[in-house]
Design a protein around this motif. Structure first.
Motif, PDB file in Angstrom:
ATOM      1  N   SER A   1     -10.389 -86.858  66.086  1.00  0.00           N
ATOM      2  CA  SER A   1     -11.065 -85.811  66.841  1.00  0.00           C
ATOM      3  C   SER A   1     -11.512 -86.415  68.161  1.00  0.00           C
ATOM      4  O   SER A   1     -11.683 -87.638  68.275  1.00  0.00           O
TER       5      SER A   1
ATOM      6  N   ALA B   1      -9.053 -77.902  75.540  1.00  0.00           N
ATOM      7  CA  ALA B   1      -8.816 -78.275  74.145  1.00  0.00           C
ATOM      8  C   ALA B   1      -7.480 -77.728  73.653  1.00  0.00           C
ATOM      9  O   ALA B   1      -6.729 -78.439  72.976  1.00  0.00           O
ATOM     10  N   LEU B   2      -7.166 -76.485  74.002  1.00  0.00           N
ATOM     11  CA  LEU B   2      -5.895 -75.896  73.571  1.00  0.00           C
ATOM     12  C   LEU B   2      -4.708 -76.606  74.224  1.00  0.00           C
ATOM     13  O   LEU B   2      -3.678 -76.828  73.575  1.00  0.00           O
TER      14      LEU B   2
ATOM     15  N   GLU C   1      -4.374 -79.972  72.436  1.00  0.00           N
ATOM     16  CA  GLU C   1      -3.791 -79.772  71.105  1.00  0.00           C
ATOM     17  C   GLU C   1      -2.286 -79.549  71.202  1.00  0.00           C
ATOM     18  O   GLU C   1      -1.511 -80.107  70.421  1.00  0.00           O
ATOM     19  N   TYR C   2      -1.852 -78.766  72.174  1.00  0.00           N
ATOM     20  CA  TYR C   2      -0.428 -78.498  72.369  1.00  0.00           C
ATOM     21  C   TYR C   2       0.329 -79.790  72.675  1.00  0.00           C
ATOM     22  O   TYR C   2       1.390 -80.053  72.104  1.00  0.00           O
TER      23      TYR C   2
ATOM     24  N   LYS D   1       0.566 -81.945  69.516  1.00  0.00           N
ATOM     25  CA  LYS D   1       1.532 -81.410  68.559  1.00  0.00           C
ATOM     26  C   LYS D   1       2.967 -81.703  68.969  1.00  0.00           C
ATOM     27  O   LYS D   1       3.852 -81.758  68.123  1.00  0.00           O
TER      28      LYS D   1
ATOM     29  N   LYS E   1       1.953 -89.924  66.956  1.00  0.00           N
ATOM     30  CA  LYS E   1       0.701 -89.400  66.403  1.00  0.00           C
ATOM     31  C   LYS E   1      -0.009 -90.468  65.579  1.00  0.00           C
ATOM     32  O   LYS E   1      -1.233 -90.611  65.646  1.00  0.00           O
TER      33      LYS E   1
END
Length: 70
Positions: free
Chosen positions: A31, A40-41, A44-45, A48, A55
């Motif tokens: 986190s 944040a979005l 996150e994209y 991913k 990762k």
């Protein structure tokens, strides 16, 4: 999430994502602060889109956060 602890508890108690149901005890692997919801979005994209080894390196601290694309 604006409250990581609350969201994690929801997942632990089968109130979160359906894909996590019955997966046993969960562990928060990563986190970070992202500023506002839009940032944040986008973060996150980008995360991913990373490969699994990338990762894993991010979670272990061997890699930094992905930079925004210019």
């Amino acid at each position: 999430s604006t409250d990581v602890a609350r969201r994690f508890n929801e997942h632990q108690n089968n109130r979160g994502a359906r894909r996590l149901k019955g997966k046993g005890p969960l562990e928060l692997a990563f986190s970070c602060e992202a500023g506002d919801r839009s940032s944040a979005l986008r973060l996150e994209y980008r995360i991913k889109k990373l490969s699994k080894p990338e990762k894993e390196a991010l979670v272990s601290g061997q890699r930094g956060l992905p930079l925004p694309e210019a």
